[in-house]
Design a protein around this motif. Structure first.
Motif, mmCIF file in Angstrom:
data_model
loop_
_atom_site.group_PDB
_atom_site.id
_atom_site.type_symbol
_atom_site.label_atom_id
_atom_site.label_comp_id
_atom_site.label_asym_id
_atom_site.label_seq_id
_atom_site.Cartn_x
_atom_site.Cartn_y
_atom_site.Cartn_z
ATOM 1 N N LEU A 18 0.821 -1.207 0.000
ATOM 2 C CA LEU A 18 0.000 0.000 0.000
ATOM 3 C C LEU A 18 0.855 1.257 0.000
ATOM 4 N N LEU A 19 0.332 2.293 -0.632
ATOM 5 C CA LEU A 19 0.915 3.623 -0.571
ATOM 6 C C LEU A 19 0.364 4.275 0.692
ATOM 7 N N LEU A 20 1.253 4.682 1.595
ATOM 8 C CA LEU A 20 0.844 5.236 2.889
ATOM 9 C C LEU A 20 1.025 6.745 2.924
ATOM 10 N N PHE A 21 -0.059 7.454 3.238
ATOM 11 C CA PHE A 21 -0.027 8.881 3.535
ATOM 12 C C PHE A 21 -0.144 8.988 5.056
ATOM 13 N N PRO A 22 0.962 9.111 5.798
ATOM 14 C CA PRO A 22 0.887 9.119 7.263
ATOM 15 C C PRO A 22 -0.050 10.186 7.829
ATOM 16 N N ASN A 23 -0.176 11.331 7.141
ATOM 17 C CA ASN A 23 -1.039 12.420 7.606
ATOM 18 C C ASN A 23 -2.360 12.482 6.850
ATOM 19 N N HIS A 79 10.706 15.505 4.945
ATOM 20 C CA HIS A 79 11.741 14.467 5.071
ATOM 21 C C HIS A 79 11.442 13.566 6.271
ATOM 22 N N THR A 80 11.046 14.179 7.380
ATOM 23 C CA THR A 80 10.738 13.410 8.591
ATOM 24 C C THR A 80 9.507 12.533 8.378
ATOM 25 N N THR A 81 8.434 13.112 7.844
ATOM 26 C CA THR A 81 7.194 12.356 7.620
ATOM 27 C C THR A 81 7.417 11.200 6.657
ATOM 28 N N LEU A 82 8.200 11.446 5.610
ATOM 29 C CA LEU A 82 8.454 10.410 4.613
ATOM 30 C C LEU A 82 9.524 9.412 5.060
ATOM 31 N N GLY A 83 10.292 9.772 6.080
ATOM 32 C CA GLY A 83 11.359 8.892 6.536
ATOM 33 C C GLY A 83 12.499 8.801 5.543
ATOM 34 N N ILE A 84 12.829 9.951 4.915
ATOM 35 C CA ILE A 84 13.893 9.958 3.911
ATOM 36 C C ILE A 84 14.994 10.928 4.318
ATOM 37 N N SER A 85 16.153 10.734 3.699
ATOM 38 C CA SER A 85 17.260 11.671 3.879
ATOM 39 C C SER A 85 17.407 12.471 2.588
ATOM 40 N N ASP A 88 17.740 10.396 -0.718
ATOM 41 C CA ASP A 88 16.716 9.443 -1.150
ATOM 42 C C ASP A 88 15.907 9.993 -2.317
ATOM 43 N N GLU A 89 15.475 9.090 -3.173
ATOM 44 C CA GLU A 89 14.697 9.457 -4.355
ATOM 45 C C GLU A 89 13.265 9.819 -3.954
ATOM 46 N N TYR A 90 12.712 10.831 -4.623
ATOM 47 C CA TYR A 90 11.311 11.203 -4.417
ATOM 48 C C TYR A 90 10.759 11.748 -5.727
ATOM 49 N N PHE A 91 9.429 11.746 -5.829
ATOM 50 C CA PHE A 91 8.747 12.244 -7.016
ATOM 51 C C PHE A 91 7.654 13.210 -6.591
ATOM 52 N N ILE A 92 7.396 14.193 -7.430
ATOM 53 C CA ILE A 92 6.324 15.151 -7.193
ATOM 54 C C ILE A 92 5.147 14.756 -8.082
ATOM 55 N N LEU A 93 3.960 14.702 -7.484
ATOM 56 C CA LEU A 93 2.739 14.351 -8.205
ATOM 57 C C LEU A 93 1.685 15.420 -7.949
ATOM 58 N N SER A 94 0.720 15.514 -8.849
ATOM 59 C CA SER A 94 -0.395 16.450 -8.691
ATOM 60 C C SER A 94 -1.711 15.712 -8.862
ATOM 61 N N PHE A 114 6.164 11.848 -3.118
ATOM 62 C CA PHE A 114 6.143 10.389 -2.977
ATOM 63 C C PHE A 114 7.559 9.846 -2.999
ATOM 64 N N THR A 115 7.845 8.911 -2.102
ATOM 65 C CA THR A 115 9.134 8.232 -2.132
ATOM 66 C C THR A 115 8.928 6.728 -2.304
ATOM 67 N N PRO A 116 9.534 6.152 -3.339
ATOM 68 C CA PRO A 116 9.423 4.706 -3.530
ATOM 69 C C PRO A 116 10.275 3.916 -2.534
ATOM 70 N N THR A 117 11.158 4.608 -1.821
ATOM 71 C CA THR A 117 12.020 3.942 -0.846
ATOM 72 C C THR A 117 11.201 3.144 0.157
ATOM 73 N N ASN A 118 10.094 3.743 0.638
ATOM 74 C CA ASN A 118 9.257 3.060 1.625
ATOM 75 C C ASN A 118 7.762 3.186 1.319
ATOM 76 N N ASN A 119 7.435 3.590 0.092
ATOM 77 C CA ASN A 119 6.039 3.705 -0.355
ATOM 78 C C ASN A 119 5.227 4.676 0.501
ATOM 79 N N ARG A 120 5.841 5.791 0.852
ATOM 80 C CA ARG A 120 5.150 6.821 1.633
ATOM 81 C C ARG A 120 4.955 8.065 0.781
ATOM 82 N N ALA A 121 3.917 8.822 1.138
ATOM 83 C CA ALA A 121 3.636 10.067 0.428
ATOM 84 C C ALA A 121 3.070 11.078 1.413
ATOM 85 N N VAL A 122 3.238 12.339 1.070
ATOM 86 C CA VAL A 122 2.687 13.421 1.877
ATOM 87 C C VAL A 122 2.202 14.508 0.925
#
Length: 151
Positions: A18-23, A79-85, A88-94, A114-122
């Motif tokens: 699953l793609l997780l949006f923590p917030n 960065h904190t919410t996504l758990g990335i440094s 780490d790779e990320y993508f911008i979506l609309s 969105f980061t594919p590293t851990n399937n998280r998005a904000v």
């Protein structure tokens, strides 16, 4: 495997994918878990289907397909919410809106990172950047076809 009944029919999915949006999404904090729907047609659009509410699905795209100069950098909170440094790779979506009049718009004021590293998005709200929640797609001028054969 789990199953969900949606507008797309019955979908089997693995909760680990699953793609997780923590917030959650802006205005919809209860929508946190999504299935990325495979794009059956060629093109830059795809769906995400909520697992938390089977009636909710959204069309997304990479805004750079239409606005090559649109650049967003995740801040410290993202960065904190996504758990990335920083490396780490990320993508911008609309989020894409297709109203009844078919004048498609993109929400450039609240992009999804969105980061594919851990399937998280904000989803973030940009302040003071002059972007709109209903940015029309740029118009493409059609060129007249010219015959290569002398008439």
């Amino acid at each position: 495997m789990n199953t969900i009944k949606t507008r797309f029919g019955v979908i089997d999915y693995d909760p680990a994918n699953l793609l997780l949006f923590p917030n959650g999404l802006v205005g919809l904090p209860h929508l946190r878990n999504f299935i990325v729907m495979p794009n059956k047609k060629e093109g830059p659009l795809f769906w995400i289907q909520s697992v938390d509410d089977p009636d909710m699905a959204f069309v997304l795209t990479d805004p750079n397909n239409f606005f090559p100069d649109y650049q967003i950098q995740p801040g410290k909170d993202e960065h904190t919410t996504l758990g990335i440094s920083g490396s780490d790779e990320y993508f911008i979506l609309s989020v894409v809106t297709v109203p009844a009049d078919q004048k498609i718009t993109l929400n450039l004021a609240a992009p999804i990172i969105f980061t594919p590293t851990n399937n998280r998005a904000v989803q973030v709200i940009l302040g003071g950047d002059g972007y709109s929640t209903k940015t029309p797609l740029p118009t493409v001028k059609r060129h007249e076809r010219r015959s290569v054969v002398n008439e």
